[in-house]
Scaffold this motif. Structure first.
Motif, PDB file in Angstrom:
ATOM      1  N   CYS A  65       5.385  -6.686 -50.596  1.00 49.06           N
ATOM      2  CA  CYS A  65       6.882  -6.633 -50.762  1.00 49.06           C
ATOM      3  C   CYS A  65       6.387  -4.772 -52.097  1.00 49.06           C
ATOM      4  N   SER A  66       7.297  -4.189 -52.053  1.00 49.95           N
ATOM      5  CA  SER A  66       6.783  -3.373 -52.987  1.00 49.95           C
ATOM      6  C   SER A  66       7.886  -2.886 -53.142  1.00 49.95           C
ATOM      7  N   GLY A  67       7.949  -1.445 -54.858  1.00 50.92           N
ATOM      8  CA  GLY A  67       9.275  -1.028 -54.758  1.00 50.92           C
ATOM      9  C   GLY A  67       9.359  -1.575 -55.676  1.00 50.92           C
ATOM     10  N   GLU A  85       4.864  -3.993 -37.531  1.00 54.41           N
ATOM     11  CA  GLU A  85       5.307  -2.836 -36.952  1.00 54.41           C
ATOM     12  C   GLU A  85       6.153  -2.104 -38.696  1.00 54.41           C
ATOM     13  N   ASN A  86       6.894  -2.424 -39.377  1.00 54.37           N
ATOM     14  CA  ASN A  86       7.367  -1.875 -40.689  1.00 54.37           C
ATOM     15  C   ASN A  86       6.705  -1.512 -41.735  1.00 54.37           C
ATOM     16  N   LEU A  87       5.386  -1.836 -41.230  1.00 53.18           N
ATOM     17  CA  LEU A  87       4.467  -0.838 -42.470  1.00 53.18           C
ATOM     18  C   LEU A  87       4.644   0.801 -42.752  1.00 53.18           C
ATOM     19  N   LEU A  88       5.291   1.361 -41.900  1.00 55.92           N
ATOM     20  CA  LEU A  88       5.706   2.783 -42.817  1.00 55.92           C
ATOM     21  C   LEU A  88       6.916   2.889 -43.572  1.00 55.92           C
ATOM     22  N   PHE A  89       7.702   2.425 -42.584  1.00 52.66           N
ATOM     23  CA  PHE A  89       9.061   2.122 -42.530  1.00 52.66           C
ATOM     24  C   PHE A  89       9.759   1.402 -44.086  1.00 52.66           C
ATOM     25  N   GLN A  90       9.163   0.285 -44.488  1.00 51.42           N
ATOM     26  CA  GLN A  90       8.655   0.182 -45.295  1.00 51.42           C
ATOM     27  C   GLN A  90       8.525   0.567 -46.580  1.00 51.42           C
ATOM     28  N   ARG A  91       7.999   1.682 -46.789  1.00 56.11           N
ATOM     29  CA  ARG A  91       7.144   2.779 -47.985  1.00 56.11           C
ATOM     30  C   ARG A  91       8.432   3.241 -48.105  1.00 56.11           C
ATOM     31  N   GLN A  92       8.787   3.596 -47.739  1.00 53.45           N
ATOM     32  CA  GLN A  92      10.597   4.791 -47.491  1.00 53.45           C
ATOM     33  C   GLN A  92      11.120   4.432 -48.191  1.00 53.45           C
ATOM     34  N   ALA A  94      11.346   1.665 -50.079  1.00 54.98           N
ATOM     35  CA  ALA A  94      10.843   1.015 -51.171  1.00 54.98           C
ATOM     36  C   ALA A  94      10.871   2.259 -52.213  1.00 54.98           C
ATOM     37  N   GLN A  95      11.408   3.306 -51.728  1.00 51.39           N
ATOM     38  CA  GLN A  95      11.473   4.708 -52.818  1.00 51.39           C
ATOM     39  C   GLN A  95      12.595   4.339 -53.760  1.00 51.39           C
ATOM     40  N   PHE A  96      13.512   3.968 -53.276  1.00 52.29           N
ATOM     41  CA  PHE A  96      14.868   3.999 -53.711  1.00 52.29           C
ATOM     42  C   PHE A  96      14.807   2.353 -54.193  1.00 52.29           C
ATOM     43  N   THR A  97      14.430   1.459 -53.649  1.00 56.08           N
ATOM     44  CA  THR A  97      14.466  -0.363 -54.441  1.00 56.08           C
ATOM     45  C   THR A  97      13.357  -0.711 -53.534  1.00 56.08           C
ATOM     46  N   GLN A  98      13.725  -2.434 -54.203  1.00 53.66           N
ATOM     47  CA  GLN A  98      12.623  -3.779 -53.447  1.00 53.66           C
ATOM     48  C   GLN A  98      12.967  -3.250 -52.289  1.00 53.66           C
ATOM     49  N   ALA A  99      11.576  -3.349 -51.132  1.00 50.06           N
ATOM     50  CA  ALA A  99      11.359  -3.481 -49.698  1.00 50.06           C
ATOM     51  C   ALA A  99      10.403  -4.445 -49.230  1.00 50.06           C
ATOM     52  N   CYS A 100      11.006  -5.718 -48.652  1.00 45.16           N
ATOM     53  CA  CYS A 100      10.131  -6.407 -47.812  1.00 45.16           C
ATOM     54  C   CYS A 100      10.024  -6.282 -46.317  1.00 45.16           C
ATOM     55  N   LYS A 334      18.886   5.856 -43.289  1.00 50.11           N
ATOM     56  CA  LYS A 334      20.305   6.653 -43.573  1.00 50.11           C
ATOM     57  C   LYS A 334      21.678   4.721 -44.409  1.00 50.11           C
ATOM     58  N   ALA A 335      21.239   5.104 -43.517  1.00 53.07           N
ATOM     59  CA  ALA A 335      22.171   3.589 -43.441  1.00 53.07           C
ATOM     60  C   ALA A 335      22.217   2.095 -44.404  1.00 53.07           C
ATOM     61  N   ILE A 336      20.971   2.136 -44.308  1.00 53.96           N
ATOM     62  CA  ILE A 336      19.982   0.951 -45.547  1.00 53.96           C
ATOM     63  C   ILE A 336      20.776   1.617 -46.996  1.00 53.96           C
ATOM     64  N   ARG A 337      19.665   2.879 -47.587  1.00 54.38           N
ATOM     65  CA  ARG A 337      20.268   3.739 -48.181  1.00 54.38           C
ATOM     66  C   ARG A 337      21.933   3.288 -48.249  1.00 54.38           C
ATOM     67  N   GLU A 338      22.636   3.631 -47.955  1.00 47.88           N
ATOM     68  CA  GLU A 338      24.692   4.210 -48.032  1.00 47.88           C
ATOM     69  C   GLU A 338      24.937   2.528 -48.238  1.00 47.88           C
ATOM     70  N   VAL A 339      24.393   1.243 -48.164  1.00 53.72           N
ATOM     71  CA  VAL A 339      24.590  -0.458 -48.132  1.00 53.72           C
ATOM     72  C   VAL A 339      24.361  -0.431 -49.258  1.00 53.72           C
TER      73      VAL A 339
END
Length: 346
Positions: A65-67, A85-92, A94-100, A334-339
């Protein structure tokens, strides 16, 4: 008339040959066990852990987890891919919420489970993992392909802990009745009784090194997510080809079991739900097969994915025009950010 029988020396020869065959089998089994154990030790050295192990009651699962901020976004993977597999996507995210991201039992750096890995078992493990790891609810659950089932089961079992969901070209329980044969893996084209026999034999084949031997000769690796370095891609490929990953994915009669679990899961109530749907059908280059695939894709878009969006009164389907089953990461982000934004406004 003299009775003709097997001569004593012939019997001795048969017994000798049988003993030699038995000895050879024992030697091969012992060699296979040693081969598997050496391979497991080598894997642990080759792939240093990313994340942390969290005990969930006698065994550990891996989570990273980070963010900061809430709701926390929990990323599951499609098929039997490790959370890495989500290593890089999770970092994105985590820029606007906690992500794991996390490794399901038997995948990546998580211990195997004694329980068959259906969506119910996976959801129960994830619930225990998030609480033990101190990740506070409510969550936004993100499931791609198969893991869309896991999202739905988790929400049905722990409704107060789910704030919203994103389904990324998620599987649907009725698709198995209509999928063209060309989409099926060779294993799934076998008669049911043969599939059951092979599936039940996977744990034994794994212990004697046969699974590892076959995985190491299974052809070139699939492409890694965009942005992965050569070393990161090699780690992902190595994690996917671990014996425990194959065993975890070997669920006998998967279609029947998951269909029953989806019916029991119910709907998603009034939670924000985004259903991302592939705009491009699979094509294999054969005119007749491609015709079937296009027809199935129409059913996928306008029936199965539409039904998923209707699981919530606040569900919305988004057709990602230029994507196949592996939905473009920009659209997913984009979808995650909207939710997340919709939940924060509530």
């Amino acid at each position: 008339m003299q009775e003709v029988g097997v001569q004593p020396h012939t019997k001795q020869r048969i017994r000798f040959v049988a003993k030699c065959v038995l000895l050879l089998v024992v030697v091969l089994i012992l060699a296979g066990i040693a081969y598997e154990q050496i391979g497991e030790r080598r894997d642990r050295k080759r792939f240093p852990q990313v994340g942390r192990s969290v005990d969930i009651g006698g065994r550990s699962l891996n989570i990273y987890c980070s963010g900061d901020g809430g709701p926390a976004v929990i990323l599951d993977t499609g098929g039997s891919a490790p959370g890495y597999e989500n290593l890089l996507f999770q970092r994105q995210v985590a820029q606007f919420t906690q992500a794991c991201w996390f490794d399901r039992a038997g995948l990546g750096w998580s211990d195997p489970s004694p329980v068959e890995q259906t969506s119910t078992a996976i959801a129960e493990d994830l619930h225990a993992l998030l609480h033990a790891a101190g990740v506070p609810p409510p969550y936004v659950l993100v499931g791609a392909s198969f893991s869309g089932f896991n999202v739905r089961v988790f929400t049905g079992k722990y409704p107060s802990e789910v704030a919203g969901a994103v389904l990324v070209d998620s599987a649907h329980e009725d698709q198995y009745r209509y999928e063209p044969r060309v989409t099926l893996a060779p294993f799934n084209r076998l008669p049911k009784h043969m599939r059951n026999l092979l599936c039940a034999g996977v744990p034994l084949a794994a212990r004697v090194g046969l699974v590892r031997f076959l995985l190491q000769r299974s052809g070139p690796p699939r492409g890694a997510p965009t942005g992965f370095t050569a070393d990161e891609a090699a780690t992902l490929h190595g994690l996917e080809h671990q014996t425990e990953s194959f065993v975890a994915a070997a669920v006998c009669n998967f279609e029947e079991k998951v269909s029953a679990q989806m019916r029991a899961a119910g709907n998603l109530g009034d939670r924000p739900l985004m259903v991302l749907t592939a705009g491009q059908p699979l094509r294999v280059g054969d005119p007749e097969a491609d015709k079937e695939l296009v027809a199935f894709h129409e059913m996928w878009v306008h029936q199965f994915q539409t039904q998923l969006a209707r699981l919530s009164t606040r569900g919305r389907q988004v057709l990602v025009e230029n994507s196949g089953h592996l939905i473009d990461s920009v659209a997913v982000l984009k979808a995650i950010r909207e939710v997340v934004t919709e939940i924060r406004r509530k």
